[in-house]
Design an enzyme around this catalytic site. Structure first.
Site, mmCIF file in Angstrom:
data_model
loop_
_atom_site.group_PDB
_atom_site.id
_atom_site.type_symbol
_atom_site.label_atom_id
_atom_site.label_comp_id
_atom_site.label_asym_id
_atom_site.label_seq_id
_atom_site.Cartn_x
_atom_site.Cartn_y
_atom_site.Cartn_z
ATOM 1 N N ASP A 141 -31.688 1.564 -4.288
ATOM 2 C CA ASP A 141 -30.401 2.212 -4.578
ATOM 3 C C ASP A 141 -30.394 2.700 -6.027
ATOM 4 O O ASP A 141 -30.057 3.847 -6.314
ATOM 5 C CB ASP A 141 -29.276 1.204 -4.332
ATOM 6 C CG ASP A 141 -27.901 1.803 -4.575
ATOM 7 O OD1 ASP A 141 -27.667 2.936 -4.132
ATOM 8 O OD2 ASP A 141 -27.064 1.128 -5.219
ATOM 9 N N LYS B 273 -39.573 -7.593 -8.151
ATOM 10 C CA LYS B 273 -39.493 -8.447 -9.344
ATOM 11 C C LYS B 273 -40.102 -9.803 -8.989
ATOM 12 O O LYS B 273 -39.408 -10.812 -8.892
ATOM 13 C CB LYS B 273 -38.024 -8.605 -9.777
ATOM 14 C CG LYS B 273 -37.455 -7.406 -10.519
ATOM 15 C CD LYS B 273 -37.884 -7.331 -11.978
ATOM 16 C CE LYS B 273 -37.219 -8.409 -12.816
ATOM 17 N NZ LYS B 273 -37.695 -8.368 -14.234
ATOM 18 N N ASP C 75 -31.117 6.785 -7.707
ATOM 19 C CA ASP C 75 -30.160 7.509 -8.560
ATOM 20 C C ASP C 75 -30.854 8.022 -9.821
ATOM 21 O O ASP C 75 -30.593 9.128 -10.289
ATOM 22 C CB ASP C 75 -28.974 6.611 -8.958
ATOM 23 C CG ASP C 75 -27.791 6.733 -7.992
ATOM 24 O OD1 ASP C 75 -28.030 7.115 -6.827
ATOM 25 O OD2 ASP C 75 -26.641 6.438 -8.392
ATOM 26 N N ASP D 36 -38.216 -3.180 -13.040
ATOM 27 C CA ASP D 36 -37.632 -2.728 -14.312
ATOM 28 C C ASP D 36 -38.605 -1.788 -15.035
ATOM 29 O O ASP D 36 -38.223 -0.728 -15.544
ATOM 30 C CB ASP D 36 -37.226 -3.918 -15.203
ATOM 31 C CG ASP D 36 -38.350 -4.904 -15.464
ATOM 32 O OD1 ASP D 36 -39.358 -4.876 -14.719
ATOM 33 O OD2 ASP D 36 -38.236 -5.715 -16.401
ATOM 34 N N TYR E 205 -28.011 -6.617 0.337
ATOM 35 C CA TYR E 205 -26.885 -5.914 0.962
ATOM 36 C C TYR E 205 -26.362 -6.677 2.175
ATOM 37 O O TYR E 205 -25.178 -6.592 2.496
ATOM 38 C CB TYR E 205 -27.310 -4.507 1.415
ATOM 39 C CG TYR E 205 -27.175 -3.444 0.352
ATOM 40 C CD1 TYR E 205 -27.880 -3.529 -0.825
ATOM 41 C CD2 TYR E 205 -26.343 -2.345 0.556
ATOM 42 C CE1 TYR E 205 -27.766 -2.549 -1.799
ATOM 43 C CE2 TYR E 205 -26.222 -1.357 -0.409
ATOM 44 C CZ TYR E 205 -26.929 -1.463 -1.582
ATOM 45 O OH TYR E 205 -26.813 -0.492 -2.533
#
Ligand code: IPM
Ligand code: MG
Length: 371
Positions: free
Chosen positions: A249, A192, A253, A225, A141
């Protein structure tokens, strides 16, 4: 009697409608022992319209001086064409960065009354209670360079930079382990490391902090993932999830939808405890949902995430545990009674608008505080 200074930044879309419901809750509190003084500022598209920037210097100063900031939502199609540097979201990102709100707490709790509203089977989500700790001031970000370079001959190169330093990972890891100690004693760290150097460092630092400082907390690592997959396969295996800004983020969700609706998830963004007064820290509270321009202005938005964000404020900024518990219990009891906004409507329930939902929760809250 202590006075708490709040800055209300309602923003755009459904932000002002849901913030109006929080003001009903503050009015109930002000009839009791607590004293909340509110100031209002502009953020996002509303600030662009008024000042040409997504947050003015004056409102930034108010935010830095407030005991807590309550934030609605920003953005909408009206501002799709504005320059990237002054887009509505830049106002929120500046607040997070300048207030140094590195720890974003996103609890995903499935109220029993809403287990049917989830897209997953009831038994997978009934009683779900997980906390996502999202790193909020670093990563892709904010890393630089962040640009689009013209390479000529019709070719361009877009660049975002994912960067983390040790101290940034250490402080969010500590926040996660501390939270786990007050819950079920388990942290799952997601990155990751199989493709990203920041993931390798993240894994290394979280492992060290866990081993050296929190041997009593169970630590597990998951590739982000696979973590997303596990969140929809068996979400109740998690207690606290700690992850970086971008993965946080996305994963939050996903977690929000497990609870039935994006309209249910609150969040707290916290800075480091004040050096002089350890009980104080900069803080901003906001619902995880966005400005929902498609339903804005219709009085049908679900105000629960915004009200539950105010409950987090009572708990984390002001230590008003009894009031926070009462507010959360009021939300649960109103849902239990079958009062629903459209997004969480179910057969046999009574569908209400934003204002009626806010009234019902404020009423239940006032009764609980008096009891
Ligand atoms: C969130 C939002 C923001 C983010 C946007 C509005 C900039 O999606 O808080 O989850 O990406 O952090
Ligand atoms: Mg988001």
């Amino acid at each position: 009697m202590t006075t708490h200074k709040l800055l209300l930044l309602a923003g755009d879309g459904i932000g002002p409608e849901t913030m109006a419901e929080v003001e009903k809750i503050l009015a109930v509190l002000n009839r009791g022992e607590a004293r909340f003084e509110t100031e209002r500022g502009l953020v996002g598209g509303a600030a662009i319209d008024a000042h040409g920037v997504p947050i003015s210097e004056g409102d930034m100063a108010l935010a830095l001086g407030a005991d807590a900031v309550l934030f609605g939502a920003v953005g909408g199609p009206k501002w799709d064409g504005v320059a990237y540097e002054i887009r509505p979201e830049a106002g929120l990102l500046r607040l997070r960065k300048d207030m140094e709100l590195f720890a974003n707490l996103r609890p995903a709790i499935c109220y029993p009354a809403l287990a049917e509203a989830s897209s997953l089977k009831r038994e997978l989500v009934d009683g779900l209670d997980i906390l996502i700790l999202r790193e909020l001031t670093g990563g892709v970000y904010f890393g630089s360079p962040k640009e689009i370079v013209d390479l000529g001959q019709g070719q361009k190169r877009g660049i975002d930079t994912q960067v983390y330093e040790t101290y940034e990972i250490e402080r969010i890891a500590r926040a996660a382990f501390e939270a786990a100690r007050t819950r079920h004693g388990k942290v799952t760290s997601m990155e990751k490391r199989n493709v990203m150097k920041t993931g390798v460092l993240w894994n290394e630092v979280v492992t060290r902090i866990g081993r050296d400082e929190y041997p009593d907390v169970r630590l597990e690592h998951m590739l982000a993932d696979a973590g997303g997959m596990q969140l929809v396969r068996a979400p109740k295996q998690f207690d606290v999830i700690v992850t970086d800004n971008l993965f946080g983020d996305m994963l939050s969700d996903i977690a929000a939808m497990l609870t039935g609706s994006l309209g249910m998830l609150p969040s707290a963004s916290l800075g480091a405890p004040d050096a002089a007064n350890g009980a104080k820290r900069r803080a901003l509270y906001e619902p995880v949902h966005g400005s929902a321009p498609d339903i804005a202005g219709q009085g049908i938005a679900n105000p629960i995430a915004m009200i539950a964000s105010a409950a987090m404020m009572l708990r984390y900024s002001f230590g008003l545990t009894r009031e926070a518990d009462a507010l959360e219990a009021s939300i649960a009891s109103v849902l239990e009674s079958g009062t629903r906004t459209g997004d969480i409507m179910a057969p046999g329930c009574r569908q209400v608008g934003t204002g009626e939902m806010g009234d019902a929760i404020a009423q239940a809250f006032s009764e609980r505080l008096a009891a």
